[in-house]
Structures are given as C-alpha cells and as structure tokens.
Design a protein around this motif. Structure first.
Motif, PDB file in Angstrom:
ATOM      1  N   PRO A  31       6.522 -13.128   6.491  1.00  0.00           N
ATOM      2  CA  PRO A  31       5.521 -13.442   5.461  1.00  0.00           C
ATOM      3  C   PRO A  31       4.584 -14.585   5.827  1.00  0.00           C
ATOM      4  CG  PRO A  31       7.700 -14.200   4.802  1.00  0.00           C
ATOM      5  CD  PRO A  31       7.895 -13.369   6.033  1.00  0.00           C
ATOM      6  N   GLY A  32       5.037 -15.542   6.641  1.00  0.00           N
ATOM      7  CA  GLY A  32       4.181 -16.686   6.961  1.00  0.00           C
ATOM      8  C   GLY A  32       3.629 -16.670   8.364  1.00  0.00           C
ATOM      9  N   ASP A  33       3.824 -15.587   9.098  1.00  0.00           N
ATOM     10  CA  ASP A  33       3.413 -15.521  10.502  1.00  0.00           C
ATOM     11  C   ASP A  33       2.321 -14.468  10.651  1.00  0.00           C
ATOM     12  OD1 ASP A  33       3.148 -15.559  13.217  1.00  0.00           O
ATOM     13  OD2 ASP A  33       5.262 -15.188  13.679  1.00  0.00           O
ATOM     14  N   ALA A  34       1.077 -14.926  10.706  1.00  0.00           N
ATOM     15  CA  ALA A  34      -0.041 -13.987  10.809  1.00  0.00           C
ATOM     16  C   ALA A  34      -0.048 -13.257  12.139  1.00  0.00           C
ATOM     17  CB  ALA A  34      -1.364 -14.738  10.621  1.00  0.00           C
ATOM     18  N   SER A  35       0.517 -13.836  13.192  1.00  0.00           N
ATOM     19  CA  SER A  35       0.516 -13.198  14.507  1.00  0.00           C
ATOM     20  C   SER A  35       1.434 -11.984  14.558  1.00  0.00           C
ATOM     21  CB  SER A  35       0.932 -14.207  15.579  1.00  0.00           C
ATOM     22  OG  SER A  35       2.279 -14.611  15.388  1.00  0.00           O
ATOM     23  N   MET A  36       2.362 -11.871  13.596  1.00  0.00           N
ATOM     24  CA  MET A  36       3.299 -10.750  13.561  1.00  0.00           C
ATOM     25  C   MET A  36       2.902  -9.703  12.530  1.00  0.00           C
ATOM     26  SD  MET A  36       5.524 -11.101  15.910  1.00  0.00           S
ATOM     27  CE  MET A  36       6.737  -9.889  15.396  1.00  0.00           C
ATOM     28  N   GLN A  37       1.724  -9.818  11.964  1.00  0.00           N
ATOM     29  CA  GLN A  37       1.268  -8.866  10.958  1.00  0.00           C
ATOM     30  C   GLN A  37       0.045  -8.116  11.459  1.00  0.00           C
ATOM     31  OE1 GLN A  37       0.786 -10.733   7.141  1.00  0.00           O
ATOM     32  NE2 GLN A  37       2.639 -11.968   7.366  1.00  0.00           N
ATOM     33  N   ILE A  38      -0.055  -6.878  11.043  1.00  0.00           N
ATOM     34  CA  ILE A  38      -1.181  -6.039  11.449  1.00  0.00           C
ATOM     35  C   ILE A  38      -1.398  -4.989  10.370  1.00  0.00           C
ATOM     36  CG2 ILE A  38       0.242  -4.402  12.741  1.00  0.00           C
ATOM     37  CD1 ILE A  38      -2.065  -4.316  14.804  1.00  0.00           C
ATOM     38  N   LEU A  70       7.467   3.579  14.970  1.00  0.00           N
ATOM     39  CA  LEU A  70       6.825   4.887  15.107  1.00  0.00           C
ATOM     40  C   LEU A  70       7.793   5.903  15.695  1.00  0.00           C
ATOM     41  CD1 LEU A  70       3.279   3.879  16.424  1.00  0.00           C
ATOM     42  CD2 LEU A  70       3.803   4.895  14.209  1.00  0.00           C
ATOM     43  N   ALA A  71       8.644   5.455  16.610  1.00  0.00           N
ATOM     44  CA  ALA A  71       9.642   6.361  17.188  1.00  0.00           C
ATOM     45  C   ALA A  71      10.648   6.832  16.150  1.00  0.00           C
ATOM     46  CB  ALA A  71      10.359   5.667  18.345  1.00  0.00           C
ATOM     47  N   LEU A  72      10.809   6.040  15.057  1.00  0.00           N
ATOM     48  CA  LEU A  72      11.712   6.417  13.965  1.00  0.00           C
ATOM     49  C   LEU A  72      10.996   7.209  12.874  1.00  0.00           C
ATOM     50  CD1 LEU A  72      13.703   3.063  13.606  1.00  0.00           C
ATOM     51  CD2 LEU A  72      14.474   5.177  14.685  1.00  0.00           C
ATOM     52  N   CYS A  73       9.751   7.650  13.178  1.00  0.00           N
ATOM     53  CA  CYS A  73       8.945   8.465  12.249  1.00  0.00           C
ATOM     54  C   CYS A  73       8.472   7.671  11.038  1.00  0.00           C
ATOM     55  CB  CYS A  73       9.707   9.712  11.798  1.00  0.00           C
ATOM     56  SG  CYS A  73      10.135  10.824  13.162  1.00  0.00           S
ATOM     57  N   TRP A  74       8.317   6.352  11.171  1.00  0.00           N
ATOM     58  CA  TRP A  74       7.711   5.565  10.108  1.00  0.00           C
ATOM     59  C   TRP A  74       6.206   5.778  10.139  1.00  0.00           C
ATOM     60  CZ3 TRP A  74       9.836   0.191   8.476  1.00  0.00           C
ATOM     61  CH2 TRP A  74      11.221   0.261   8.302  1.00  0.00           C
ATOM     62  N   SER A  75       5.579   5.725   8.976  1.00  0.00           N
ATOM     63  CA  SER A  75       4.125   5.821   8.912  1.00  0.00           C
ATOM     64  C   SER A  75       3.516   4.441   9.165  1.00  0.00           C
ATOM     65  CB  SER A  75       3.690   6.332   7.539  1.00  0.00           C
ATOM     66  OG  SER A  75       3.925   5.338   6.553  1.00  0.00           O
ATOM     67  N   PRO A  76       2.259   4.361   9.608  1.00  0.00           N
ATOM     68  CA  PRO A  76       1.617   3.058   9.790  1.00  0.00           C
ATOM     69  C   PRO A  76       1.609   2.207   8.523  1.00  0.00           C
ATOM     70  CG  PRO A  76       0.363   4.724  10.958  1.00  0.00           C
ATOM     71  CD  PRO A  76       1.433   5.458  10.174  1.00  0.00           C
ATOM     72  N   GLU A  77       1.473   2.844   7.336  1.00  0.00           N
ATOM     73  CA  GLU A  77       1.508   2.080   6.088  1.00  0.00           C
ATOM     74  C   GLU A  77       2.875   1.435   5.883  1.00  0.00           C
ATOM     75  OE1 GLU A  77       0.324   5.069   6.432  1.00  0.00           O
ATOM     76  OE2 GLU A  77      -1.674   5.192   5.523  1.00  0.00           O
ATOM     77  N   GLN A  78       3.942   2.176   6.174  1.00  0.00           N
ATOM     78  CA  GLN A  78       5.281   1.617   6.037  1.00  0.00           C
ATOM     79  C   GLN A  78       5.506   0.474   7.023  1.00  0.00           C
ATOM     80  OE1 GLN A  78       7.250   5.469   6.578  1.00  0.00           O
ATOM     81  NE2 GLN A  78       8.243   5.202   4.593  1.00  0.00           N
ATOM     82  N   ILE A  79       5.012   0.626   8.250  1.00  0.00           N
ATOM     83  CA  ILE A  79       5.192  -0.416   9.264  1.00  0.00           C
ATOM     84  C   ILE A  79       4.452  -1.686   8.867  1.00  0.00           C
ATOM     85  CG2 ILE A  79       4.764  -1.024  11.675  1.00  0.00           C
ATOM     86  CD1 ILE A  79       5.014   1.972  12.325  1.00  0.00           C
ATOM     87  N   ALA A  80       3.196  -1.546   8.418  1.00  0.00           N
ATOM     88  CA  ALA A  80       2.417  -2.718   8.027  1.00  0.00           C
ATOM     89  C   ALA A  80       3.074  -3.449   6.863  1.00  0.00           C
ATOM     90  CB  ALA A  80       0.992  -2.300   7.664  1.00  0.00           C
ATOM     91  N   GLY A  81       3.578  -2.703   5.870  1.00  0.00           N
ATOM     92  CA  GLY A  81       4.257  -3.337   4.738  1.00  0.00           C
ATOM     93  C   GLY A  81       5.551  -4.008   5.146  1.00  0.00           C
ATOM     94  N   TRP A  82       6.308  -3.392   6.060  1.00  0.00           N
ATOM     95  CA  TRP A  82       7.566  -3.981   6.540  1.00  0.00           C
ATOM     96  C   TRP A  82       7.304  -5.274   7.296  1.00  0.00           C
ATOM     97  CZ3 TRP A  82       9.498  -4.659  11.599  1.00  0.00           C
ATOM     98  CH2 TRP A  82      10.849  -4.996  11.679  1.00  0.00           C
ATOM     99  N   LEU A  83       6.262  -5.314   8.122  1.00  0.00           N
ATOM    100  CA  LEU A  83       5.938  -6.534   8.869  1.00  0.00           C
ATOM    101  C   LEU A  83       5.552  -7.668   7.924  1.00  0.00           C
ATOM    102  CD1 LEU A  83       3.904  -5.062  11.871  1.00  0.00           C
ATOM    103  CD2 LEU A  83       6.164  -6.125  11.966  1.00  0.00           C
ATOM    104  N   ARG A  84       4.828  -7.330   6.854  1.00  0.00           N
ATOM    105  CA  ARG A  84       4.452  -8.381   5.891  1.00  0.00           C
ATOM    106  C   ARG A  84       5.681  -8.975   5.222  1.00  0.00           C
ATOM    107  NH1 ARG A  84       0.116  -4.833   4.725  1.00  0.00           N
ATOM    108  NH2 ARG A  84       1.261  -3.946   2.971  1.00  0.00           N
ATOM    109  N   ARG A  85       6.672  -8.136   4.925  1.00  0.00           N
ATOM    110  CA  ARG A  85       7.884  -8.644   4.277  1.00  0.00           C
ATOM    111  C   ARG A  85       8.788  -9.388   5.257  1.00  0.00           C
ATOM    112  NH1 ARG A  85       7.561  -3.531   1.858  1.00  0.00           N
ATOM    113  NH2 ARG A  85       9.146  -2.706   3.293  1.00  0.00           N
ATOM    114  N   GLN A  86       8.856  -8.925   6.510  1.00  0.00           N
ATOM    115  CA  GLN A  86       9.730  -9.548   7.486  1.00  0.00           C
ATOM    116  C   GLN A  86       9.181 -10.871   8.006  1.00  0.00           C
ATOM    117  OE1 GLN A  86      12.665  -7.527   6.871  1.00  0.00           O
ATOM    118  NE2 GLN A  86      12.943  -8.248   8.962  1.00  0.00           N
TER     119      GLN A  86
END
Length: 291
Positions: A99-106, A81-97
């Motif tokens: 992929p198998g860890d549900a605790s790191m996705q939101i 968020l400090a880098l001006c990412w949107s919540p949609e971009q952050i959620a998609g990035w977490l899913r890719r980074q």
C-alpha cells in the motif's frame, strides 16, 4: 510549456508570485502551472533550465515500459498471469500487498499494454496472453466493441427500472444472469446474487433461444426461497432475443452496456467459470458455487 514560460515562472517565484498570478500572466491554467512547479522541485527549488531538460527527457519516445524498469513487480505480474489472474486482479492485489510502495504498484492498463503493444515487447513475457480470459493474441480495438444495433429485445424492461435499493447490495434477493458459450451447441447460464455473490450455474441442454432458456432459468429460480428472488437482470442483451414472462415472484430486467447499474458483478464469476469449464459439452446437472 516552452522554455520562455519556464523562465517567467522561475522569475515570478523568486519575486514571490503565486501560481494563480503566474498562470494569469502566461494565459495558462492555474493547475498547469501548479503541476509544473510541483513536478520540478517546488517553489524553493524550481529552476527553468533543469525543468526544461526534465520535460525533454519525459517526452522522448519510445519510452521504456514500467515493467521493464522494475524487475520485482514484473516477476510478480508474470507469476500471477501464469495462474490465470486478470490484469485488474493483479493491479488490485499489488495495491493491497504494497500500500505504501509506489514502485511495486502498476495499473491494469500498463499490464495490458506490456502484453499487447509491440513497442513494449521486451517489458514482459507475452506468452501469458493465452491465459487471459479472452485468449486473444491481439487486443481488440474499442471501435470493434461498440454496439451494432443487432439483437434488440422487443418489449425490454430496462435495468434502470429496478428498485433503487438494489444498488447498495444490502438487501439479498437481487440476481444478475449471463450466458456462457462453449463449443456449439454447448452453453450454460450463470446466476449471481448481488449481495453474497452466490453463483448458480444452469445447464442449457436444449439451446440458447429465449423459449429454450426460460424453462431452465425458471426451474432454477423456483428452487430459491421466495424472499431471496426479488429481481433478475440479464446481461448480454444480444443473446436474449425476446422478453418472456418472469418467474413467479421475480421481476426481470435487461442490462444495457454503459447504463448505470448494469450487471457488472456477473462478469468476474462468469469469466472465471467460462475460462475453467470443460469445453465441448454441457452438464445436464446444474451446479451451485459459493462465492
């Protein structure tokens, strides 16, 4: 689901009944009974008392936000968020980074709630709301975003009239445009090619009315090879007061909110451009950005 219903489920499972049979006897949906069983240990470990206690805990409010419970994803979300990412971009990035860890996705909606919901004020630093593209300290309710009926285009050609081959983005030459407003009277138009996401920025020094915008759009599109200018769909119909003749070799349509095939691909590049371009003046020279 009540405690007595959970007792019936527990007895029925011990007797070997299926979820469908239990649902019929309880006058419940089979999917509801199946979720209840799966959520509380499955057929072999389901117990009515523990299931009832777990349901009570899940239903308690106020509920702690996910980001408040998970410091690792919270730190990543705040950094992006400090880098001006949107919540949609952050959620998609977490899913890719992760992929198998549900605790790191939101989900992006959970991020928005953490930023705007006062009941979740401890979940995340709310300062980054100023870095969101909207820049609003409060979230606008959905009712305020409903169309008011103003700015209806006369003789509008609907986006549904575009060729069917536009949807798969395999054929280049289909463009989508939008208007970016700065401090009045500064404004620019963005043109995004659907296949390559190539973005052209068109200066609008004369104003934002149709008769003022059309010459600049036409000049920009005529600089593109004919085989790469097939159609143009314009978003923000309230900002385009009337339909004008299309540039040579380019058929113009207008995107209506919620319509299938509306010009969504312009939103991300237009939003990024609008949040970074200096306010208060309009460049006299158009820019072209490679996606």
């Amino acid at each position: 689901m009540s405690g007595s219903e959970r007792e019936e489920i527990s007895r029925g499972l011990a007797a070997g009944e299926s979820a469908w049979q239990l649902a019929k006897r309880l006058n419940r949906s089979p999917s509801t009974v199946s979720r209840e069983i799966a959520r509380n240990g499955g057929r072999d470990r389901y117990r009515a008392a523990s299931a009832d206690a777990a349901a009570y805990e899940r239903g308690r409010r106020p509920k702690q936000a996910k980001l408040a419970q998970r410091p690792a994803p919270r730190a990543l979300v705040e950094a992006k968020l400090a880098l001006c990412w949107s919540p949609e971009q952050i959620a998609g990035w977490l899913r890719r980074q992760f992929p198998g860890d549900a605790s790191m996705q939101i989900s992006h909606e959970a991020i928005y709630l953490s930023l705007y919901d006062p009941r979740r004020s401890q979940a995340i630093d709310r300062g980054p709301t100023q870095r969101l593209r909207s820049g609003r300290p409060m979230r606008r309710p959905k009712l305020a975003r409903r169309p008011t009926g103003r700015g209806i285009i006369r003789g509008m050609v609907s986006i549904t009239d575009r060729p069917t081959g536009v949807e798969d983005r395999k054929v280049p030459g289909h463009w989508e445009g939008d208007l970016v407003m700065g401090t009045r009277p500064s404004a620019v138009a963005t043109l995004v090619e659907r296949t390559s996401r190539y973005t052209a920025i068109v200066a609008l020094p004369d104003g934002i009315k149709a008769e003022q915008v059309t010459p600049h759009l036409t000049r920009s599109l005529l600089g593109i090879p004919p085989q790469l200018r097939r159609t143009l769909a314009w978003t923000g119909v309230g900002r385009w007061p009337s339909t004008k003749p299309s540039p040579p070799g380019c058929r113009s349509t207008s995107a209506s909110p919620g319509a299938r095939g509306s010009a969504a691909p312009t939103r991300t590049p237009t939003g990024c451009y609008g949040s970074t371009w200096p306010r208060g003046r309009t460049s006299a020279r158009p820019a072209r950005l490679a996606s």
